[in-house]
Design an enzyme around this catalytic site. Sequence first.
Site, PDB file in Angstrom:
ATOM      1  N   PRO A 207       0.859  -1.115  -0.210  1.00 20.99           N
ATOM      2  CA  PRO A 207      -0.264  -0.141   0.046  1.00 20.99           C
ATOM      3  C   PRO A 207       0.500   1.393   0.196  1.00 20.99           C
ATOM      4  O   PRO A 207       1.955   1.317   0.804  1.00 20.99           O
ATOM      5  CB  PRO A 207      -0.833   0.124   0.916  1.00 20.99           C
ATOM      6  CG  PRO A 207       0.269  -1.259   2.434  1.00 20.99           C
ATOM      7  CD  PRO A 207       0.682  -1.930   1.202  1.00 20.99           C
ATOM      8  N   HIS A 208       0.203   2.091  -0.506  1.00 17.95           N
ATOM      9  CA  HIS A 208       1.006   3.422  -0.926  1.00 17.95           C
ATOM     10  C   HIS A 208       0.084   4.605  -1.710  1.00 17.95           C
ATOM     11  O   HIS A 208      -1.389   4.218  -1.913  1.00 17.95           O
ATOM     12  CB  HIS A 208       2.464   3.710  -2.244  1.00 17.95           C
ATOM     13  CG  HIS A 208       1.505   2.647  -3.161  1.00 17.95           C
ATOM     14  ND1 HIS A 208       1.446   1.546  -3.622  1.00 17.95           N
ATOM     15  CD2 HIS A 208       1.705   3.343  -4.414  1.00 17.95           C
ATOM     16  CE1 HIS A 208       1.186   1.140  -4.800  1.00 17.95           C
ATOM     17  NE2 HIS A 208       1.057   2.500  -5.317  1.00 17.95           N
ATOM     18  N   GLY A 209       0.860   5.290  -1.124  1.00 13.68           N
ATOM     19  CA  GLY A 209      -0.292   7.116  -1.151  1.00 13.68           C
ATOM     20  C   GLY A 209      -0.572   6.521  -3.151  1.00 13.68           C
ATOM     21  O   GLY A 209       0.434   6.458  -3.761  1.00 13.68           O
TER      22      GLY A 209
END
Length: 147
Positions: free
Chosen positions: A62-64
Amino acid sequence: MSEILAPETIELKASLNSQEEAIRRAGTLLVENGHVEERYIDAMLEHEKLVSTFVGNAVAIPHGTGESKQWVTRSGFSIITVPEGVEYGDGNVVRLVVGIAGKGDEHVEMLSKIATVCVDEDNVEQIVRAKTKEELLAFFEVGEKVG
């Protein structure tokens, strides 16, 4: 990689109840260690609505969103091992959660390093079974199996 990944951004043997909890925990480790502002966590959740960060081999990264780069103070990533697994959308089960925050284009190099390690199912299994943070860190320092 010591500036990007440190023992403080690693959580071993976590028990997580949902995909959202996994993303929030990964983001919180990044916040607590000065990599991102708190609102980056919401951007991680928003990104997940657009595109799944499940990459196979029981791994999620997960990342922005692209717009959330402004909330990255310094590049880094968090790692959470989930030996019992957590359901991660569409019936996938994740046992290794790697939260990423990259300043500029540094995330591309970070993703490459993680992919190199996590493409091997044996590596993922050994990382998930790591008894110490140092044992886990060794995979990302040298990018190959330990022991």
